[in-house]
Design a protein around this motif. Structure first.
Motif, PDB file in Angstrom:
ATOM      1  N   LEU A 147       0.842  -1.195   0.000  1.00 36.41           N
ATOM      2  CA  LEU A 147       0.000   0.000   0.000  1.00 36.41           C
ATOM      3  C   LEU A 147       0.877   1.244   0.000  1.00 36.41           C
ATOM      4  O   LEU A 147       1.849   1.322   0.752  1.00 36.41           O
ATOM      5  CB  LEU A 147      -0.880   0.058   1.255  1.00 36.41           C
ATOM      6  N   ALA A 148       0.520   2.195  -0.836  1.00 34.02           N
ATOM      7  CA  ALA A 148       1.122   3.521  -0.757  1.00 34.02           C
ATOM      8  C   ALA A 148       0.049   4.467  -0.235  1.00 34.02           C
ATOM      9  O   ALA A 148      -1.005   4.634  -0.863  1.00 34.02           O
ATOM     10  CB  ALA A 148       1.625   3.983  -2.123  1.00 34.02           C
ATOM     11  N   VAL A 149       0.297   5.043   0.928  1.00 36.66           N
ATOM     12  CA  VAL A 149      -0.685   5.889   1.602  1.00 36.66           C
ATOM     13  C   VAL A 149      -0.239   7.345   1.492  1.00 36.66           C
ATOM     14  O   VAL A 149       0.799   7.727   2.026  1.00 36.66           O
ATOM     15  CB  VAL A 149      -0.838   5.491   3.076  1.00 36.66           C
ATOM     16  N   PHE A 150      -1.025   8.149   0.779  1.00 39.22           N
ATOM     17  CA  PHE A 150      -0.712   9.568   0.602  1.00 39.22           C
ATOM     18  C   PHE A 150      -1.291  10.345   1.778  1.00 39.22           C
ATOM     19  O   PHE A 150      -2.512  10.345   1.991  1.00 39.22           O
ATOM     20  CB  PHE A 150      -1.292  10.087  -0.712  1.00 39.22           C
ATOM     21  N   CYS A 151      -0.437  10.999   2.541  1.00 36.58           N
ATOM     22  CA  CYS A 151      -0.860  11.708   3.747  1.00 36.58           C
ATOM     23  C   CYS A 151      -0.516  13.194   3.666  1.00 36.58           C
ATOM     24  O   CYS A 151       0.585  13.562   3.239  1.00 36.58           O
ATOM     25  CB  CYS A 151      -0.175  11.119   4.983  1.00 36.58           C
ATOM     26  N   GLY A 152      -1.468  14.015   4.110  1.00 36.43           N
ATOM     27  CA  GLY A 152      -1.220  15.442   4.233  1.00 36.43           C
ATOM     28  C   GLY A 152      -0.747  15.768   5.636  1.00 36.43           C
ATOM     29  O   GLY A 152       0.029  15.019   6.233  1.00 36.43           O
ATOM     30  N   ASN A 182      -5.917  15.846  10.278  1.00 37.70           N
ATOM     31  CA  ASN A 182      -6.440  14.631  10.885  1.00 37.70           C
ATOM     32  C   ASN A 182      -6.690  13.535   9.862  1.00 37.70           C
ATOM     33  O   ASN A 182      -6.619  12.349  10.192  1.00 37.70           O
ATOM     34  CB  ASN A 182      -7.732  14.928  11.650  1.00 37.70           C
ATOM     35  N   ASN A 183      -7.024  13.909   8.630  1.00 38.18           N
ATOM     36  CA  ASN A 183      -7.198  12.912   7.578  1.00 38.18           C
ATOM     37  C   ASN A 183      -5.919  12.104   7.392  1.00 38.18           C
ATOM     38  O   ASN A 183      -5.947  10.889   7.166  1.00 38.18           O
ATOM     39  CB  ASN A 183      -7.602  13.612   6.263  1.00 38.18           C
ATOM     40  N   ALA A 184      -4.775  12.771   7.545  1.00 33.35           N
ATOM     41  CA  ALA A 184      -3.489  12.081   7.462  1.00 33.35           C
ATOM     42  C   ALA A 184      -3.344  11.082   8.599  1.00 33.35           C
ATOM     43  O   ALA A 184      -2.768   9.998   8.427  1.00 33.35           O
ATOM     44  CB  ALA A 184      -2.346  13.080   7.509  1.00 33.35           C
ATOM     45  N   GLY A 185      -3.869  11.428   9.784  1.00 33.23           N
ATOM     46  CA  GLY A 185      -3.814  10.507  10.902  1.00 33.23           C
ATOM     47  C   GLY A 185      -4.485   9.186  10.580  1.00 33.23           C
ATOM     48  O   GLY A 185      -3.956   8.099  10.904  1.00 33.23           O
ATOM     49  N   ASP A 186      -5.652   9.248   9.928  1.00 31.23           N
ATOM     50  CA  ASP A 186      -6.317   8.020   9.496  1.00 31.23           C
ATOM     51  C   ASP A 186      -5.400   7.219   8.572  1.00 31.23           C
ATOM     52  O   ASP A 186      -5.338   5.990   8.642  1.00 31.23           O
ATOM     53  CB  ASP A 186      -7.612   8.352   8.749  1.00 31.23           C
ATOM     54  N   GLY A 187      -4.694   7.937   7.698  1.00 24.89           N
ATOM     55  CA  GLY A 187      -3.787   7.273   6.768  1.00 24.89           C
ATOM     56  C   GLY A 187      -2.648   6.557   7.470  1.00 24.89           C
ATOM     57  O   GLY A 187      -2.283   5.424   7.104  1.00 24.89           O
ATOM     58  N   TYR A 188      -2.067   7.198   8.480  1.00 28.20           N
ATOM     59  CA  TYR A 188      -0.983   6.559   9.234  1.00 28.20           C
ATOM     60  C   TYR A 188      -1.482   5.317   9.971  1.00 28.20           C
ATOM     61  O   TYR A 188      -0.754   4.314  10.086  1.00 28.20           O
ATOM     62  CB  TYR A 188      -0.351   7.553  10.208  1.00 28.20           C
ATOM     63  N   VAL A 189      -2.707   5.370  10.467  1.00 29.09           N
ATOM     64  CA  VAL A 189      -3.274   4.193  11.118  1.00 29.09           C
ATOM     65  C   VAL A 189      -3.404   3.046  10.117  1.00 29.09           C
ATOM     66  O   VAL A 189      -3.066   1.891  10.414  1.00 29.09           O
ATOM     67  CB  VAL A 189      -4.647   4.521  11.744  1.00 29.09           C
ATOM     68  N   ILE A 190      -3.905   3.352   8.918  1.00 30.14           N
ATOM     69  CA  ILE A 190      -4.048   2.324   7.876  1.00 30.14           C
ATOM     70  C   ILE A 190      -2.693   1.697   7.554  1.00 30.14           C
ATOM     71  O   ILE A 190      -2.559   0.468   7.446  1.00 30.14           O
ATOM     72  CB  ILE A 190      -4.681   2.935   6.610  1.00 30.14           C
ATOM     73  N   ALA A 191      -1.680   2.537   7.408  1.00 29.07           N
ATOM     74  CA  ALA A 191      -0.346   2.038   7.078  1.00 29.07           C
ATOM     75  C   ALA A 191       0.192   1.148   8.196  1.00 29.07           C
ATOM     76  O   ALA A 191       0.807   0.094   7.935  1.00 29.07           O
ATOM     77  CB  ALA A 191       0.594   3.211   6.817  1.00 29.07           C
ATOM     78  N   ARG A 192      -0.040   1.549   9.438  1.00 25.13           N
ATOM     79  CA  ARG A 192       0.424   0.729  10.567  1.00 25.13           C
ATOM     80  C   ARG A 192      -0.289  -0.619  10.587  1.00 25.13           C
ATOM     81  O   ARG A 192       0.338  -1.677  10.796  1.00 25.13           O
ATOM     82  CB  ARG A 192       0.183   1.467  11.886  1.00 25.13           C
ATOM     83  N   LEU A 193      -1.600  -0.601  10.366  1.00 25.32           N
ATOM     84  CA  LEU A 193      -2.356  -1.851  10.368  1.00 25.32           C
ATOM     85  C   LEU A 193      -1.900  -2.777   9.253  1.00 25.32           C
ATOM     86  O   LEU A 193      -1.888  -4.006   9.415  1.00 25.32           O
ATOM     87  CB  LEU A 193      -3.855  -1.552  10.237  1.00 25.32           C
ATOM     88  N   SER A 222       4.338  11.478   2.027  1.00 23.46           N
ATOM     89  CA  SER A 222       3.937  12.656   2.789  1.00 23.46           C
ATOM     90  C   SER A 222       4.023  13.922   1.947  1.00 23.46           C
ATOM     91  O   SER A 222       5.003  14.157   1.246  1.00 23.46           O
ATOM     92  CB  SER A 222       4.820  12.797   4.029  1.00 23.46           C
ATOM     93  N   ILE A 223       2.986  14.727   2.033  1.00 26.93           N
ATOM     94  CA  ILE A 223       2.990  16.060   1.432  1.00 26.93           C
ATOM     95  C   ILE A 223       2.953  17.052   2.592  1.00 26.93           C
ATOM     96  O   ILE A 223       2.035  17.030   3.414  1.00 26.93           O
ATOM     97  CB  ILE A 223       1.777  16.282   0.496  1.00 26.93           C
ATOM     98  N   GLY A 224       3.947  17.880   2.685  1.00 28.56           N
ATOM     99  CA  GLY A 224       4.015  18.834   3.783  1.00 28.56           C
ATOM    100  C   GLY A 224       4.906  18.381   4.908  1.00 28.56           C
ATOM    101  O   GLY A 224       5.364  19.196   5.708  1.00 28.56           O
ATOM    102  N   GLY A 225       5.151  17.061   5.006  1.00 26.71           N
ATOM    103  CA  GLY A 225       6.078  16.567   6.019  1.00 26.71           C
ATOM    104  C   GLY A 225       5.395  16.250   7.332  1.00 26.71           C
ATOM    105  O   GLY A 225       4.514  16.989   7.781  1.00 26.71           O
ATOM    106  N   PRO A 226       5.793  15.144   7.998  1.00 30.24           N
ATOM    107  CA  PRO A 226       5.194  14.750   9.274  1.00 30.24           C
ATOM    108  C   PRO A 226       5.392  15.774  10.383  1.00 30.24           C
ATOM    109  O   PRO A 226       4.642  15.779  11.359  1.00 30.24           O
ATOM    110  CB  PRO A 226       5.915  13.438   9.607  1.00 30.24           C
ATOM    111  N   GLU A 227       6.401  16.642  10.248  1.00 26.13           N
ATOM    112  CA  GLU A 227       6.678  17.611  11.306  1.00 26.13           C
ATOM    113  C   GLU A 227       5.535  18.609  11.500  1.00 26.13           C
ATOM    114  O   GLU A 227       5.472  19.295  12.524  1.00 26.13           O
ATOM    115  CB  GLU A 227       7.980  18.367  11.015  1.00 26.13           C
TER     116      GLU A 227
END
Length: 487
Positions: A54-59, A62-73, A85-90
């Motif tokens: 899976l490639a998960v595109f995250c901003g 909070n929508n990105a948070g859902d994406g990180y959860v999906i990637a972890r699962l 990541s667009i914008g960077g996790p920081e």
């Protein structure tokens, strides 16, 4: 996962649902985020079980948070996952930052989006932008959306396709074209009208176990239409008890429009259908449908006798805007009978505005633009606002046709999601006006007749398209399916 609820919400109402769940009912925000990611991951594994990467595109929201959860699962399930990541996790904060840290601790990889890089994956997850989008997408986000759309890979959107406006259903410059949208807690009204059909794919819903009391606390006036079975007829029923529809229309060269409206009213169960039309073709109109009673009418005075015999009137199919059409229009509007107004009836109304409580107006976006002294693009920019404005200005029930047809009454807006692009052909509106009139004739009130009429009309088109496809679908192809559906 569950079936789609009827109630729809605007973005502000969805945020209020979230707030109540967290603050009033003590559900931790991160718990909701993990449930959302779990629901999306469950959908992915069910629909694309062969997926391994899976490639998960995250901003950065909070929508990105859902994406990180999906990637972890995905990692925990033994799959491979990559967050783009667009914008960077920081830039992440709160629950989204917690989701990123949990993903990182699980050994997850994050790469910064590069427009020139090809992403290797079996499936893409769109967790870029959520329901808070209020301006056109630009910069790297627009580049990322373009990259997703040209990938040719299956795409799952988290909550809403990035770039789609949650309230209007319009793409904000550009939007992700998803194969499936997994949406949570409150169904967003923008998923069901406007341009949404081009972007959302299949809609999958999960309430995330939010208590019913939360939903009871946020009132919405927007609903999806579902089919309501018609009551069985009494065994002693007769044609006089099933209502008499009068269709007024069919200028020279346009007799087919009135004929289709009349036959549609019969096919949904009207007891009697008359057509008031030009004398030149009145004797020919029922040649292949003898059940229609056709009358040649040349003046408003002649029409008055037929108006008195009818229970509900259809004005507009093939009416024209010449002298004859204007005279018929003026005569019908003097009646206190329920009216379904379509086509040139609407165009004449836009010239001589009038408000009536007992009619159903059925404009397409162009006709709605004329009624509102506006334009088609303006209507389509916010279909909910346009439907509400038409109803406020002209009274009755306003049906704004199109993908995700809206039915606006004084107290609510209903959205019907039946229908398909094959309906982009002449005569479909004529059939709809007859369907609605036929339901009114049988005792449905104007609001229910409009809602059920739109639903049945679109559903009949869907059934008609099953065998031979959408292209080449004719309005009269719907008629046998309409009869099937009302039974």
């Amino acid at each position: 996962m569950s079936t789609l609820p009827q109630t729809l919400y605007c973005a502000a109402q969805v945020r209020e649902l979230d707030r109540l769940a967290i603050e009033a009912f003590g559900i931790p925000g991160y718990q909701l985020m993990c449930k959302a990611g779990g629901a999306a991951f469950e959908c992915i594994t069910a629909k694309w079980p062969e997926t391994r990467l899976l490639a998960v595109f995250c901003g950065s929201g909070n929508n990105a948070g859902d994406g990180y959860v999906i990637a972890r699962l995905a990692l925990e399930a033994g799959l491979d996952a990559l967050v783009v990541s667009i914008g960077g996790p920081e830039k992440l904060k709160g629950d989204a930052l917690t989701a990123f840290r949990d993903y990182s601790e699980a050994g997850g990889r994050v790469t910064v989006f590069d427009p020139g890089r090809v992403i290797e994956a079996d499936l893409l997850v769109d967790a870029l932008l959520g329901t808070g989008l209020d301006r056109p997408v630009s910069g790297l986000y627009a580049d990322a959306i373009a990259a997703i759309n040209r990938s040719g890979l299956p795409v799952v959107a988290v909550d809403i396709p990035s770039g789609l406006h949650a309230d209007t259903g319009n793409a904000m410059g550009c939007a992700v074209k998803a194969d499936c949208t997994v949406t949570f807690i409150g169904l967003k009204q923008g998923l069901f009208t406007g341009q949404a059909a081009e972007y959302v794919g299949e809609i999958v819903y999960d309430a995330l176990a939010v208590p019913d009391e939360v939903f009871a606390s946020v009132k919405s006036s927007v609903f999806r239409v579902i089919q309501k079975p018609m009551l069985p007829r009494p065994r002693c029923a007769h044609k006089g008890a099933m209502g008499h529809v009068l269709v007024v229309g069919g200028d020279l060269g346009y007799s087919g429009a009135a004929r289709m409206a009349g036959e549609a009213a019969l096919r949904v169960g009207a007891g009697l259908v008359s057509i008031a039309t030009h004398k030149e073709h009145a004797g020919l109109m029922n040649l292949y449908r003898p059940e229609l009673m056709c009358h040649g009418v040349e003046s408003g005075a002649e029409l008055m006798a037929w108006l008195g015999k009818a229970d509900v009137l259809v004005l507009g199919p093939g009416l024209g805007q010449g002298a004859w059409g204007k005279e018929m229009f003026s005569a019908v509007l003097k009646s206190d009978k329920p009216i379904v107004l379509d086509a040139d009836g609407l165009n004449l109304l836009s010239v001589s505005p009038l408000s009536k409580p007992n009619w159903v107006l059925t404009p397409h976006p162009g006709e709605a633009g004329r009624l509102l002294r506006s334009s088609t693009p303006s209507v389509q920019q916010d279909r909910f606002a346009a439907a509400t404005a038409v109803r406020a200005a002209y009274g009755g029930i306003a049906v704004l046709k199109g993908a995700g047809t809206l039915i606006a009454s004084e107290s609510q807006i209903a959205v019907s999601t039946t229908g398909n692009p094959g309906m982009a052909s002449g005569g479909m509106g004529d059939v709809l006006s007859g369907v609605i009139a036929g339901l009114i004739a049988q005792g449905l009130d104007l609001q229910e007749a409009a809602e059920q009429g739109v639903f049945l009309h679109g559903r009949a088109a869907d059934l008609a398209a099953v065998k031979d496809g959408e292209r080449g679908l004719l309005a009269t192809d719907l008629l046998p399916f309409l009869r099937q559906l009302v039974n």
